[in-house]
Design a protein around this motif. Structure first.
Motif, PDB file in Angstrom:
ATOM      1  N   VAL A  69       0.862  -1.178   0.000  1.00 39.95           N
ATOM      2  CA  VAL A  69       0.000   0.000   0.000  1.00 39.95           C
ATOM      3  C   VAL A  69       0.901   1.231   0.000  1.00 39.95           C
ATOM      4  O   VAL A  69       1.838   1.317   0.788  1.00 39.95           O
ATOM      5  CB  VAL A  69      -0.896   0.045   1.257  1.00 39.95           C
ATOM      6  CG1 VAL A  69      -1.876   1.213   1.160  1.00 39.95           C
ATOM      7  CG2 VAL A  69      -1.659  -1.264   1.426  1.00 39.95           C
ATOM      8  N   TYR A  70       0.645   2.152  -0.916  1.00 36.23           N
ATOM      9  CA  TYR A  70       1.470   3.356  -0.924  1.00 36.23           C
ATOM     10  C   TYR A  70       0.604   4.578  -1.182  1.00 36.23           C
ATOM     11  O   TYR A  70      -0.519   4.482  -1.675  1.00 36.23           O
ATOM     12  CB  TYR A  70       2.593   3.235  -1.962  1.00 36.23           C
ATOM     13  CG  TYR A  70       2.152   3.514  -3.369  1.00 36.23           C
ATOM     14  CD1 TYR A  70       1.522   2.528  -4.114  1.00 36.23           C
ATOM     15  CD2 TYR A  70       2.351   4.772  -3.947  1.00 36.23           C
ATOM     16  CE1 TYR A  70       1.109   2.787  -5.402  1.00 36.23           C
ATOM     17  CE2 TYR A  70       1.942   5.030  -5.242  1.00 36.23           C
ATOM     18  CZ  TYR A  70       1.322   4.043  -5.962  1.00 36.23           C
ATOM     19  OH  TYR A  70       0.912   4.304  -7.236  1.00 36.23           O
ATOM     20  N   LEU A  71       1.147   5.737  -0.828  1.00 33.44           N
ATOM     21  CA  LEU A  71       0.402   6.981  -0.957  1.00 33.44           C
ATOM     22  C   LEU A  71       0.667   7.606  -2.315  1.00 33.44           C
ATOM     23  O   LEU A  71       1.816   7.795  -2.697  1.00 33.44           O
ATOM     24  CB  LEU A  71       0.829   7.944   0.150  1.00 33.44           C
ATOM     25  CG  LEU A  71      -0.019   9.199   0.303  1.00 33.44           C
ATOM     26  CD1 LEU A  71      -1.414   8.841   0.798  1.00 33.44           C
ATOM     27  CD2 LEU A  71       0.653  10.165   1.263  1.00 33.44           C
ATOM     28  N   GLY A 103      -5.326 -12.860   6.053  1.00 33.19           N
ATOM     29  CA  GLY A 103      -6.075 -12.375   7.185  1.00 33.19           C
ATOM     30  C   GLY A 103      -5.197 -12.137   8.395  1.00 33.19           C
ATOM     31  O   GLY A 103      -3.992 -12.320   8.308  1.00 33.19           O
ATOM     32  N   PRO A 104      -5.809 -11.698   9.530  1.00 26.68           N
ATOM     33  CA  PRO A 104      -7.246 -11.508   9.730  1.00 26.68           C
ATOM     34  C   PRO A 104      -7.764 -10.129   9.307  1.00 26.68           C
ATOM     35  O   PRO A 104      -8.969  -9.910   9.311  1.00 26.68           O
ATOM     36  CB  PRO A 104      -7.392 -11.668  11.253  1.00 26.68           C
ATOM     37  CG  PRO A 104      -6.110 -11.122  11.795  1.00 26.68           C
ATOM     38  CD  PRO A 104      -5.050 -11.494  10.780  1.00 26.68           C
ATOM     39  N   GLU A 105      -6.859  -9.205   8.945  1.00 23.14           N
ATOM     40  CA  GLU A 105      -7.338  -7.866   8.593  1.00 23.14           C
ATOM     41  C   GLU A 105      -7.753  -7.775   7.136  1.00 23.14           C
ATOM     42  O   GLU A 105      -8.674  -7.046   6.792  1.00 23.14           O
ATOM     43  CB  GLU A 105      -6.249  -6.842   8.881  1.00 23.14           C
ATOM     44  CG  GLU A 105      -5.962  -6.637  10.350  1.00 23.14           C
ATOM     45  CD  GLU A 105      -4.816  -5.681  10.554  1.00 23.14           C
ATOM     46  OE1 GLU A 105      -3.698  -5.995  10.104  1.00 23.14           O
ATOM     47  OE2 GLU A 105      -5.043  -4.617  11.153  1.00 23.14           O
ATOM     48  N   ILE A 109      -2.487  11.901  -1.298  1.00 17.89           N
ATOM     49  CA  ILE A 109      -3.877  11.828  -0.862  1.00 17.89           C
ATOM     50  C   ILE A 109      -4.413  10.407  -0.809  1.00 17.89           C
ATOM     51  O   ILE A 109      -5.101  10.041   0.140  1.00 17.89           O
ATOM     52  CB  ILE A 109      -4.784  12.627  -1.831  1.00 17.89           C
ATOM     53  CG1 ILE A 109      -4.270  14.050  -1.978  1.00 17.89           C
ATOM     54  CG2 ILE A 109      -6.221  12.618  -1.349  1.00 17.89           C
ATOM     55  CD1 ILE A 109      -4.976  14.824  -3.056  1.00 17.89           C
ATOM     56  N   HIS A 110      -4.109   9.624  -1.819  1.00 23.75           N
ATOM     57  CA  HIS A 110      -4.773   8.332  -1.978  1.00 23.75           C
ATOM     58  C   HIS A 110      -3.902   7.141  -1.610  1.00 23.75           C
ATOM     59  O   HIS A 110      -2.740   7.077  -1.987  1.00 23.75           O
ATOM     60  CB  HIS A 110      -5.239   8.173  -3.429  1.00 23.75           C
ATOM     61  CG  HIS A 110      -6.053   9.323  -3.894  1.00 23.75           C
ATOM     62  ND1 HIS A 110      -7.324   9.561  -3.438  1.00 23.75           N
ATOM     63  CD2 HIS A 110      -5.766  10.344  -4.736  1.00 23.75           C
ATOM     64  CE1 HIS A 110      -7.799  10.666  -3.999  1.00 23.75           C
ATOM     65  NE2 HIS A 110      -6.872  11.167  -4.788  1.00 23.75           N
ATOM     66  N   ALA A 117     -13.017   2.867   0.778  1.00 23.64           N
ATOM     67  CA  ALA A 117     -14.249   2.156   1.121  1.00 23.64           C
ATOM     68  C   ALA A 117     -13.973   0.944   2.002  1.00 23.64           C
ATOM     69  O   ALA A 117     -14.722   0.644   2.924  1.00 23.64           O
ATOM     70  CB  ALA A 117     -14.982   1.738  -0.150  1.00 23.64           C
ATOM     71  N   LEU A 118     -12.863   0.247   1.717  1.00 27.26           N
ATOM     72  CA  LEU A 118     -12.538  -0.955   2.488  1.00 27.26           C
ATOM     73  C   LEU A 118     -11.731  -0.643   3.751  1.00 27.26           C
ATOM     74  O   LEU A 118     -11.403  -1.536   4.517  1.00 27.26           O
ATOM     75  CB  LEU A 118     -11.751  -1.946   1.612  1.00 27.26           C
ATOM     76  CG  LEU A 118     -12.511  -2.568   0.447  1.00 27.26           C
ATOM     77  CD1 LEU A 118     -11.594  -3.474  -0.364  1.00 27.26           C
ATOM     78  CD2 LEU A 118     -13.717  -3.350   0.924  1.00 27.26           C
ATOM     79  N   GLY A 119     -11.369   0.620   3.938  1.00 27.12           N
ATOM     80  CA  GLY A 119     -10.620   1.003   5.130  1.00 27.12           C
ATOM     81  C   GLY A 119      -9.138   0.686   5.041  1.00 27.12           C
ATOM     82  O   GLY A 119      -8.448   0.590   6.051  1.00 27.12           O
ATOM     83  N   ILE A 120      -8.628   0.544   3.807  1.00 30.16           N
ATOM     84  CA  ILE A 120      -7.211   0.208   3.605  1.00 30.16           C
ATOM     85  C   ILE A 120      -6.363   1.475   3.633  1.00 30.16           C
ATOM     86  O   ILE A 120      -6.662   2.432   2.920  1.00 30.16           O
ATOM     87  CB  ILE A 120      -7.025  -0.496   2.242  1.00 30.16           C
ATOM     88  CG1 ILE A 120      -7.787  -1.814   2.212  1.00 30.16           C
ATOM     89  CG2 ILE A 120      -5.540  -0.690   1.950  1.00 30.16           C
ATOM     90  CD1 ILE A 120      -7.853  -2.453   0.820  1.00 30.16           C
ATOM     91  N   ASP A 121      -5.328   1.477   4.458  1.00 32.39           N
ATOM     92  CA  ASP A 121      -4.364   2.571   4.398  1.00 32.39           C
ATOM     93  C   ASP A 121      -2.960   1.998   4.622  1.00 32.39           C
ATOM     94  O   ASP A 121      -2.784   0.791   4.683  1.00 32.39           O
ATOM     95  CB  ASP A 121      -4.682   3.691   5.382  1.00 32.39           C
ATOM     96  CG  ASP A 121      -4.581   3.212   6.830  1.00 32.39           C
ATOM     97  OD1 ASP A 121      -3.879   2.206   7.084  1.00 32.39           O
ATOM     98  OD2 ASP A 121      -5.204   3.837   7.688  1.00 32.39           O
ATOM     99  N   ARG A 122      -1.966   2.858   4.728  1.00 27.18           N
ATOM    100  CA  ARG A 122      -0.571   2.398   4.748  1.00 27.18           C
ATOM    101  C   ARG A 122      -0.214   1.591   5.987  1.00 27.18           C
ATOM    102  O   ARG A 122       0.829   0.954   6.021  1.00 27.18           O
ATOM    103  CB  ARG A 122       0.380   3.586   4.560  1.00 27.18           C
ATOM    104  CG  ARG A 122       0.281   4.148   3.164  1.00 27.18           C
ATOM    105  CD  ARG A 122       1.351   5.175   2.809  1.00 27.18           C
ATOM    106  NE  ARG A 122       1.817   6.003   3.899  1.00 27.18           N
ATOM    107  CZ  ARG A 122       1.101   6.958   4.490  1.00 27.18           C
ATOM    108  NH1 ARG A 122      -0.113   7.199   4.082  1.00 27.18           N
ATOM    109  NH2 ARG A 122       1.622   7.659   5.465  1.00 27.18           N
TER     110      ARG A 122
END
Length: 198
Positions: free
Chosen positions: A76-78, A150-152, A82-83, A136-141
DNA sequence: CTAACGATTCGCT
DNA sequence: GCGAATCGTTAGT
């Protein structure tokens, strides 16, 4: 929760996997909220001979480090400050391939997604786009490097819809990659409205 | 240390 | 359709 086996992501053909992931279900359980969606659009990025990839030609930095590990983890990267863009790492240790998930079709936890996106109604802007689906899925860095078993966060098998025809095109937003911008490494469900661009 | 830029999105015209 | 928002990463001084 029935995550795909870790070996699934060790496949050395990242382009094949990008297409194969279309129709599978991406799930998260973050902050006590379960949300999920069917993957409708992906792009393959290869660590070797692909200038569009952050890890191309062995460019190993703190950010791209996770792609050099064995597959089946979250990268996951910014982007644009912003995104949060969510990628699935693939291949074995030392071979830095990844698949960008660009769009999903919401399935579970729609109310939570609407809340996270500050939206009142469900439409394609809820989850069609790499930045919006992460939100929407709550994914961030903080999920950087998480196992996709899982479990996240995890991915489950599902059946493709009967009219689930997959088409391939060039990737989006990588004009800086020269000739590699011409590779047909973007895949999406032809008959789905949950696609970022046509 | 400093500066340039991006695998995008949203709001305004 | 166009441009601003916004900041971590990267490469160069």
């Amino acid at each position: 929760m029935k995550p795909l086996p870790q070996e699934y992501f060790f496949n050395s053909d990242v382009v094949y996997l990008a297409e194969d992931l279309i129709g599978k279900k991406l799930c998260t359980n973050i902050g006590g909220h379960y949300t999920s969606g069917i993957i409708t659009e992906t792009e393959a990025y290869c660590g070797r001979n692909d200038k569009a990839c952050h890890s191309h030609s062995g460019k190993r930095t703190a950010r791209t480090e996770i792609m050099f590990h064995e597959g089946g983890k979250a990268y996951v990267y910014l982007c644009y400050g912003i995104h949060n863009l969510f990628n699935i790492t693939t291949n074995i240790e030392g071979l830095a391939d990844a698949i960008l998930v660009r769009a999903i079709q919401p399935v579970d936890g729609v109310e939570i997604m609407l809340q996270r996106r500050k939206k009142g109604d469900v439409d394609k802007t809820l989850t069609s786009g790499p930045g919006t689906l992460s939100q929407a899925l709550g994914i961030d860095r903080s999920l950087y490097g998480s196992e996709l078993s899982g479990p996240e966060i995890w991915i489950e098998e599902t059946a493709l819809p009967p009219d689930g025809e997959i088409v391939s095109t060039t990737r989006i937003g990588i004009d800086y990659a020269g000739d590699d911008a011409l590779l047909p490494w973007r895949f999406y469900l032809k008959n789905s409205k949950w696609v970022s661009k046509y």
